[in-house]
Write a protein that holds these residues in place. Structure first.
Motif, PDB file in Angstrom:
ATOM      1  N   THR A 153      -7.377  14.528   9.118  1.00 51.72           N
ATOM      2  CA  THR A 153      -6.736  13.219   9.026  1.00 51.72           C
ATOM      3  C   THR A 153      -5.361  13.343   9.676  1.00 51.72           C
ATOM      4  N   ILE A 154      -5.110  12.495  10.661  1.00 51.90           N
ATOM      5  CA  ILE A 154      -3.888  12.612  11.464  1.00 51.90           C
ATOM      6  C   ILE A 154      -3.069  11.340  11.299  1.00 51.90           C
ATOM      7  N   VAL A 155      -1.834  11.496  10.856  1.00 52.18           N
ATOM      8  CA  VAL A 155      -0.962  10.361  10.561  1.00 52.18           C
ATOM      9  C   VAL A 155       0.357  10.533  11.302  1.00 52.18           C
ATOM     10  N   ARG A 156       0.708   9.523  12.058  1.00 52.70           N
ATOM     11  CA  ARG A 156       2.027   9.517  12.716  1.00 52.70           C
ATOM     12  C   ARG A 156       2.866   8.419  12.077  1.00 52.70           C
ATOM     13  N   ARG A 157       4.028   8.786  11.563  1.00 57.75           N
ATOM     14  CA  ARG A 157       4.907   7.832  10.891  1.00 57.75           C
ATOM     15  C   ARG A 157       6.215   7.677  11.656  1.00 57.75           C
ATOM     16  N   GLU A 158       6.704   6.451  11.670  1.00 58.08           N
ATOM     17  CA  GLU A 158       8.054   6.183  12.178  1.00 58.08           C
ATOM     18  C   GLU A 158       8.810   5.390  11.124  1.00 58.08           C
ATOM     19  N   LEU A 159       9.898   5.961  10.658  1.00 57.42           N
ATOM     20  CA  LEU A 159      10.746   5.327   9.658  1.00 57.42           C
ATOM     21  C   LEU A 159      12.142   5.174  10.221  1.00 57.42           C
TER      22      LEU A 159
ATOM     23  N   ASP B 290       0.559   5.176  12.466  1.00 62.01           N
ATOM     24  CA  ASP B 290      -0.765   5.228  13.075  1.00 62.01           C
ATOM     25  C   ASP B 290      -1.579   6.260  12.314  1.00 62.01           C
ATOM     26  N   MET B 291      -2.850   5.974  12.076  1.00 64.36           N
ATOM     27  CA  MET B 291      -3.678   6.866  11.290  1.00 64.36           C
ATOM     28  C   MET B 291      -5.090   6.914  11.861  1.00 64.36           C
ATOM     29  N   THR B 292      -5.649   8.099  11.971  1.00 61.40           N
ATOM     30  CA  THR B 292      -7.049   8.262  12.363  1.00 61.40           C
ATOM     31  C   THR B 292      -7.726   9.194  11.351  1.00 61.40           C
TER      32      THR B 292
ATOM     33  N   ASP C  31       0.856  -1.175   0.000  1.00 62.68           N
ATOM     34  CA  ASP C  31       0.000   0.000   0.000  1.00 62.68           C
ATOM     35  C   ASP C  31       0.899   1.235   0.000  1.00 62.68           C
ATOM     36  N   PRO C  32       0.733   2.165  -0.917  1.00 60.83           N
ATOM     37  CA  PRO C  32       1.586   3.362  -0.905  1.00 60.83           C
ATOM     38  C   PRO C  32       1.468   4.177   0.369  1.00 60.83           C
ATOM     39  N   LEU C  33       0.345   4.004   1.111  1.00 59.84           N
ATOM     40  CA  LEU C  33       0.171   4.747   2.352  1.00 59.84           C
ATOM     41  C   LEU C  33       1.149   4.294   3.430  1.00 59.84           C
ATOM     42  N   LEU C  34       1.804   3.157   3.222  1.00 61.07           N
ATOM     43  CA  LEU C  34       2.815   2.716   4.171  1.00 61.07           C
ATOM     44  C   LEU C  34       3.969   3.719   4.248  1.00 61.07           C
TER      45      LEU C  34
ATOM     46  N   ARG D  63       2.176  11.752  21.648  1.00 66.46           N
ATOM     47  CA  ARG D  63       3.466  11.301  21.135  1.00 66.46           C
ATOM     48  C   ARG D  63       4.369  10.794  22.261  1.00 66.46           C
ATOM     49  N   SER D  64       3.774  10.490  23.408  1.00 65.25           N
ATOM     50  CA  SER D  64       4.570  10.085  24.567  1.00 65.25           C
ATOM     51  C   SER D  64       4.952   8.615  24.545  1.00 65.25           C
ATOM     52  N   THR D  65       4.329   7.815  23.674  1.00 65.30           N
ATOM     53  CA  THR D  65       4.649   6.384  23.583  1.00 65.30           C
ATOM     54  C   THR D  65       5.008   6.040  22.139  1.00 65.30           C
ATOM     55  N   PRO D  66       5.852   5.037  21.939  1.00 62.07           N
ATOM     56  CA  PRO D  66       6.228   4.657  20.572  1.00 62.07           C
ATOM     57  C   PRO D  66       5.049   4.083  19.806  1.00 62.07           C
ATOM     58  N   ILE D  67       5.139   4.126  18.490  1.00 65.84           N
ATOM     59  CA  ILE D  67       4.139   3.477  17.641  1.00 65.84           C
ATOM     60  C   ILE D  67       4.286   1.972  17.797  1.00 65.84           C
ATOM     61  N   GLY D  68       3.149   1.259  17.839  1.00 61.29           N
ATOM     62  CA  GLY D  68       3.195  -0.190  17.999  1.00 61.29           C
ATOM     63  C   GLY D  68       3.937  -0.869  16.869  1.00 61.29           C
ATOM     64  N   ARG D  69       4.713  -1.883  17.208  1.00 64.36           N
ATOM     65  CA  ARG D  69       5.467  -2.629  16.199  1.00 64.36           C
ATOM     66  C   ARG D  69       4.567  -3.650  15.514  1.00 64.36           C
ATOM     67  N   GLY D  70       5.122  -4.348  14.552  1.00 61.98           N
ATOM     68  CA  GLY D  70       4.351  -5.341  13.815  1.00 61.98           C
ATOM     69  C   GLY D  70       3.706  -4.695  12.612  1.00 61.98           C
ATOM     70  N   LYS D  71       2.540  -5.184  12.226  1.00 61.98           N
ATOM     71  CA  LYS D  71       1.847  -4.625  11.064  1.00 61.98           C
ATOM     72  C   LYS D  71       1.420  -3.198  11.379  1.00 61.98           C
ATOM     73  N   PRO D  72       1.534  -2.300  10.419  1.00 63.30           N
ATOM     74  CA  PRO D  72       1.134  -0.916  10.676  1.00 63.30           C
ATOM     75  C   PRO D  72      -0.328  -0.826  11.065  1.00 63.30           C
ATOM     76  N   SER D  73      -0.607   0.064  12.000  1.00 59.04           N
ATOM     77  CA  SER D  73      -1.969   0.176  12.506  1.00 59.04           C
ATOM     78  C   SER D  73      -2.901   0.847  11.515  1.00 59.04           C
ATOM     79  N   GLY D  74      -2.393   1.289  10.380  1.00 61.72           N
ATOM     80  CA  GLY D  74      -3.249   1.906   9.386  1.00 61.72           C
ATOM     81  C   GLY D  74      -4.285   0.956   8.828  1.00 61.72           C
ATOM     82  N   ASP D  75      -4.074  -0.388   8.977  1.00 59.10           N
ATOM     83  CA  ASP D  75      -5.058  -1.333   8.448  1.00 59.10           C
ATOM     84  C   ASP D  75      -6.130  -1.662   9.477  1.00 59.10           C
TER      85      ASP D  75
END
Length: 363
Positions: A277-283, A308-310, A216-219, A343-355
């Motif tokens: 639309t709020i997107v938090r990315r960690e690369l 993470d995306m809402t 998914d390009p949104l990744l 932003r006080s906690t890291p983004i969850g690992r594993g599959k991106p929460s966007g799905d």
């Protein structure tokens, strides 16, 4: 014509002393080190003449001492600052560290808590970020903090500085470029990715044609379908930072953790509803040593990516964010609630929460 004898044995006439005093008033001649008795007599005579005021020059305040007074003030202020730092160093660090969750200052460390609650306010075209913490965040690339560069692994400090700048360029090209946000292919961002990294190149080949959960390009990129969604205004709010350390085989490993806030509305002009639309990315990116890894100059390899995306859509992947408007708003009580500004906690690992379909506690 009388004469006077100076302390050094020389003599001056009355006319010479009178001329000297007159020129002194005009700033022409240099004064002797010590005036003689004759000079004092001539000065006394000049004072008694009408229209003479040799004392007038004494009222002039030289410019140099006046400027020096300003430096005294600066020095005093600097001393007061040092005193405050000595008495309350923690407060000064907090002021500039950017870890205050509601501070507009740059974020230089992970916040210790979520931004405080604010009075509810419906977003409008004039104030699309009103009533949200993003209202005090920086605009665009200014909200992405880049740390001071130092030598790491195979890179000098100057090379690390360039790599950090190009990392931010990638974030701009993938999450802020107006053409990309309107759904165009992110060519500038793709050009910064190592063309020899096969797994990522495979994703890029299929993601834009046939998007799926895994491709998914949104990744990696933020995109809206122009026939459905329009951005409101020219500003995207951001908050985040880059950090770096030495990675595998002496590589420079850069981590980017950034939240993007996109105010959008329906493409048709039928309503004034605005959704954020709020997107938090960690690369995590690796700038590899070309002597140890096959790469191209000025490109990086992607170690990991998650987001993470809402308010970006809950249906099957389309390659675009699909913000919910009107009756499309998520009402599933079983949906996980998240604070997209926390932003006080890291983004969850594993599959991106966007799905996953998540409901924002505030947006």
């Amino acid at each position: 014509m009388g004469t006077g004898t100076e302390p050094d044995g020389t003599s001056r006439s009355d006319e010479e002393w009178e001329r000297f005093l007159r020129e002194s008033v005009a700033g022409v001649a240099d004064a002797p080190k010590e005036p003689s008795a004759r000079a004092r007599e001539v000065t006394k005579r000049l004072r008694t003449e009408p229209g003479r005021d040799p004392e007038g020059w004494r009222s002039y305040t030289p410019a140099r001492p006046r400027r020096r007074t300003g430096w005294y003030v600066v020095g005093l202020l600097a001393s007061l600052v040092l005193l405050v730092v000595a008495l309350a160093p923690g407060r000064i660090v907090d002021l500039f560290a950017g870890d205050d969750p509601d501070s507009p200052a740059a974020e230089t460390a992970r916040p210790t808590q979520a931004p405080p609650a604010q009075a509810p306010q419906r977003p409008t075209r004039d104030e699309p970020f009103g009533g949200s913490p993003a209202a005090s965040w920086a605009n665009g690339a200014a909200g992405i903090t880049v740390p001071k560069a130092g030598a790491v692994g195979w890179m000098s400090a100057a090379e690390v500085e360039r790599a950090l700048a190009r990392t931010r360029d990638f974030l701009v090209a993938s999450g802020l470029d107006r053409a990309v946000l309107r759904g165009e292919r992110p060519k500038k961002a793709i050009a910064l990715i190592n063309p020899h990294q096969r797994d990522v190149q495979d994703l890029l080949k299929t993601a834009f044609r046939t998007p799926s959960d895994n491709n998914d390009p949104l990744l990696l990129f933020s995109r809206f379908q122009p026939s459905r969604t329009h951005l409101v205004g020219d500003v995207v709010k951001t908050r985040g930072r880059l950090t770096y350390r030495e990675g595998k085989r002496g590589a420079l490993q850069v981590t980017a953790d950034v939240t993007f806030v996109y105010p959008v509305t329906r493409a048709d002009a039928g309503g004034d509803e605005i959704v954020r639309t709020i997107v938090r990315r960690e690369l995590v990116l690796s700038w590899d040593d070309p002597d140890k890894v096959i790469t191209e100059p000025g490109t990086f390899s992607i170690v990991s990516y998650t987001y993470d995306m809402t308010n970006g859509g809950c249906g099957a992947p389309t390659g675009y964010f699909t913000p919910p408007f009107g009756t499309d708003r998520q009402t599933d009580e079983a949906a996980t609630e998240v604070d997209p500004y926390d932003r006080s906690t890291p983004i969850g690992r594993g599959k991106p929460s966007g799905d996953k379909c998540r409901r924002a506690t505030r947006s």
